[in-house]
Design an enzyme around this catalytic site. Structure first.
Site, PDB file in Angstrom:
ATOM      1  CB  SER A 125     -17.652 -14.015   1.814  1.00 28.68           C
ATOM      2  OG  SER A 125     -18.555 -14.879   2.648  1.00 28.68           O
ATOM      3  CE1 TYR A 150     -22.463  -9.712   2.066  1.00 30.33           C
ATOM      4  CE2 TYR A 150     -22.382 -12.370   1.708  1.00 30.33           C
ATOM      5  CZ  TYR A 150     -21.866 -11.225   2.154  1.00 30.33           C
ATOM      6  OH  TYR A 150     -20.558 -11.294   3.111  1.00 30.33           O
ATOM      7  CE  LYS A 154     -18.599  -8.895   0.834  1.00 30.75           C
ATOM      8  NZ  LYS A 154     -17.839  -7.743   1.100  1.00 30.75           N
TER       9      LYS A 154
HETATM   10  C1  WQD Z   1     -24.273 -20.933  10.254  1.00 26.71           C
HETATM   11  C2  WQD Z   1     -24.995 -22.524  10.586  1.00 26.71           C
HETATM   12  C3  WQD Z   1     -27.200 -22.676   9.569  1.00 26.71           C
HETATM   13  C4  WQD Z   1     -28.936 -19.761  12.217  1.00 26.71           C
HETATM   14  C5  WQD Z   1     -23.089 -16.708   6.748  1.00 26.71           C
HETATM   15  C6  WQD Z   1     -23.370 -15.847   5.606  1.00 26.71           C
HETATM   16  C7  WQD Z   1     -22.393 -16.012   4.584  1.00 26.71           C
HETATM   17  C8  WQD Z   1     -21.007 -15.670   5.240  1.00 26.71           C
HETATM   18  C9  WQD Z   1     -20.724 -16.585   6.403  1.00 26.71           C
HETATM   19  C10 WQD Z   1     -20.239 -13.432   4.755  1.00 26.71           C
HETATM   20  C11 WQD Z   1     -25.569 -22.924   9.353  1.00 26.71           C
HETATM   21  C12 WQD Z   1     -27.172 -22.819  11.197  1.00 26.71           C
HETATM   22  C13 WQD Z   1     -28.144 -20.755  11.433  1.00 26.71           C
HETATM   23  C14 WQD Z   1     -30.030 -20.459  13.098  1.00 26.71           C
HETATM   24  C15 WQD Z   1     -29.236 -22.752  12.316  1.00 26.71           C
HETATM   25  N1  WQD Z   1     -20.617 -14.642   5.397  1.00 26.71           N
HETATM   26  N2  WQD Z   1     -28.290 -22.005  11.759  1.00 26.71           N
HETATM   27  N3  WQD Z   1     -30.176 -21.768  13.179  1.00 26.71           N
HETATM   28  O1  WQD Z   1     -24.967 -19.675   6.623  1.00 26.71           O
HETATM   29  O2  WQD Z   1     -22.458 -20.135   7.199  1.00 26.71           O
HETATM   30  O3  WQD Z   1     -23.171 -17.923   6.418  1.00 26.71           O
HETATM   31  O4  WQD Z   1     -21.999 -16.332   6.966  1.00 26.71           O
HETATM   32  O5  WQD Z   1     -19.912 -13.312   4.063  1.00 26.71           O
HETATM   33  O6  WQD Z   1     -22.626 -15.093   3.792  1.00 26.71           O
HETATM   34  O7  WQD Z   1     -24.664 -15.826   5.285  1.00 26.71           O
HETATM   35  O8  WQD Z   1     -23.713 -18.330   8.678  1.00 26.71           O
HETATM   36  O9  WQD Z   1     -24.522 -18.043  10.921  1.00 26.71           O
HETATM   37  O10 WQD Z   1     -26.183 -18.143   9.226  1.00 26.71           O
HETATM   38  O11 WQD Z   1     -25.210 -20.193   9.898  1.00 26.71           O
HETATM   39  O12 WQD Z   1     -29.180 -23.917  12.694  1.00 26.71           O
HETATM   40  O13 WQD Z   1     -30.899 -19.793  13.515  1.00 26.71           O
HETATM   41  O14 WQD Z   1     -25.913 -22.462  11.510  1.00 26.71           O
HETATM   42  O15 WQD Z   1     -27.843 -23.490   9.044  1.00 26.71           O
HETATM   43  O16 WQD Z   1     -25.487 -24.279   9.270  1.00 26.71           O
HETATM   44  P1  WQD Z   1     -23.848 -19.100   7.315  1.00 26.71           P
HETATM   45  P2  WQD Z   1     -24.965 -18.807   9.700  1.00 26.71           P
END
Ligand code: WQD
Length: 338
Positions: A125, A150, A154
């Site tokens: 990741s 988590y 990784k």
């Molecule tokens: C994306 C953006 C939020 C939800 C996840 C995993 C990480 C990795 C990649 C695997 C951020 C914003 C989100 C919401 C929002 N995966 N958001 N409202 O945080 O990049 O990471 O995927 O290993 O470990 O945690 O992805 O989809 O949660 O968020 O504004 O209801 O959307 O703040 O900027 P993230 P995400």
């Protein structure tokens, strides 16, 4: 050529099984159905015309893993997706995450170490980079202290594989560091099926638009980015799936430069949360109900991939645009709810 896909009924796993079968590989899936369903087999069969072999198994049962490898002594490769992936849950239940994501990894590597020749692809990741000091993020950017158990699994997972490859030259491995996989298969036969309230942005958007959630909360618009919202590299899950086949073929063809390699899987393009919302509105014709709320603890400001190595060394490039991904996510959500 027989390939084991652990977690092959999950989101990325199922799309990878489709691409493997399309390329003529014989696939055996192990999945414990903890975050997936046997119906996914129907979707895979509808797309490819072939039903993969499926064994329901909890890989924490070491003796069962050993028995499986005895039975399937002709495996040409293993693609290991099976893992727990909820960041918040990992903070509450760290030992579950260490057992599921690292204990199981050790058992698999122990079996692979007994083979004359073994090929292994690992789901890693972009989370290993944390907030990178420079963008786009290259594979040699430093690994930052993990923000969650988590993320830690990784990082440690990659180290376990690296150390094992160091002493086992018959084992070749590639760790693929995913940025943000989204979307669904264009056939809408398979896609993402989050259990409960989605934590990730795109399923939350589509569930809001379909009426399952009242409103999307955008976590912060005061970040130092152009529109103030966080930036991520959203990549179509079919592109991610295809990269696994390319990586596997690299190992099978012994084209790898060393027996442990790491590649970023991203598009190279960063998109803000508001850009993702606008893309969704454009392709769906729906108006999304959202409001800006406080920042979410633990979010990095910006993360997007340098794809030079993936493009030039691995020989793979993401083909879909953000709009393609959002369109497929929306088509899938509508199909699931109807
Ligand atoms: C994306 C953006 C939020 C939800 C996840 C995993 C990480 C990795 C990649 C695997 C951020 C914003 C989100 C919401 C929002 N995966 N958001 N409202 O945080 O990049 O990471 O995927 O290993 O470990 O945690 O992805 O989809 O949660 O968020 O504004 O209801 O959307 O703040 O900027 P993230 P995400």
């Amino acid at each position: 050529m027989k390939i084991l896909v652990t977690g092959g009924l999950g989101f990325i796993g199922s799309h990878t099984v489709v691409e493997l079968q399309n390329e003529g590989f014989e696939v055996v899936i192990i999945d414990d159905l903890s975050n997936s369903s046997e119906n996914v087999l129907d979707g895979i069969e509808a797309i490819t015309g072939k039903r993969p072999i499926f064994e329901k198994m909890d890989l924490r049962e070491k003796s069962k893993v050993q028995d499986f490898f005895k039975k399937h002594h002709d495996l040409e490769g293993v693609i290991h997706f099976a893992a727990s992936k909820a960041v918040g849950e990992s903070v509450e239940k760290p030992l579950l995450y260490y057992e599921n994501n690292l204990g199981v990894l050790v058992y698999l590597l122990q079996e692979l170490s007994k083979m004359d020749k073994a090929n292994f692809i690992f789901s890693s990741s972009c989370t290993v980079y944390g907030q990178a000091d420079s963008l786009p993020i290259t594979e040699d950017a430093p690994v930052k202290p993990a923000e969650s158990p988590y993320g830690n699994t990784k990082q440690i997972g990659e180290e376990i594989i690296r150390d094992t490859c160091h002493v086992n030259s018959q084992l070749s491995a590639i760790a693929l560091r995913y940025f943000n996989p989204i979307g669904a298969h264009p056939s809408v036969e398979i896609g993402e099926l989050p259990i409960g309230v989605p934590q990730n942005l795109v399923p939350f958007i589509t569930q809001t638009a379909v009426g399952l959630r009242e409103q999307l909360s955008v976590f912060g618009d005061d970040y130092p980015t152009e529109d103030g919202t966080c930036i991520r590299d959203y990549i179509h899950v079919v592109d991610v799936a295809k990269a696994h086949v390319v990586a596997l073929q690299r190992l099978l063809g012994q084209k790898n430069d060393s027996n442990f390699e790491v590649f970023n899987l991203g598009t190279g393009k960063g998109s803000s949360v508001l850009e993702v919302i606008h893309s969704f509105e454009r392709v769906s014709g729906e108006k999304l109900n959202y409001k800006i709320v406080d920042r979410r603890p633990g979010d990095v400001i910006q993360a997007y991939a340098d794809t030079t190595n993936a493009n030039n060394v691995l020989g793979w490039k993401a083909a879909s645009t953000l709009d393609d991904s959002m369109k497929s996510a929306w088509d899938w959500e509508q199909k699931v709810r109807n």
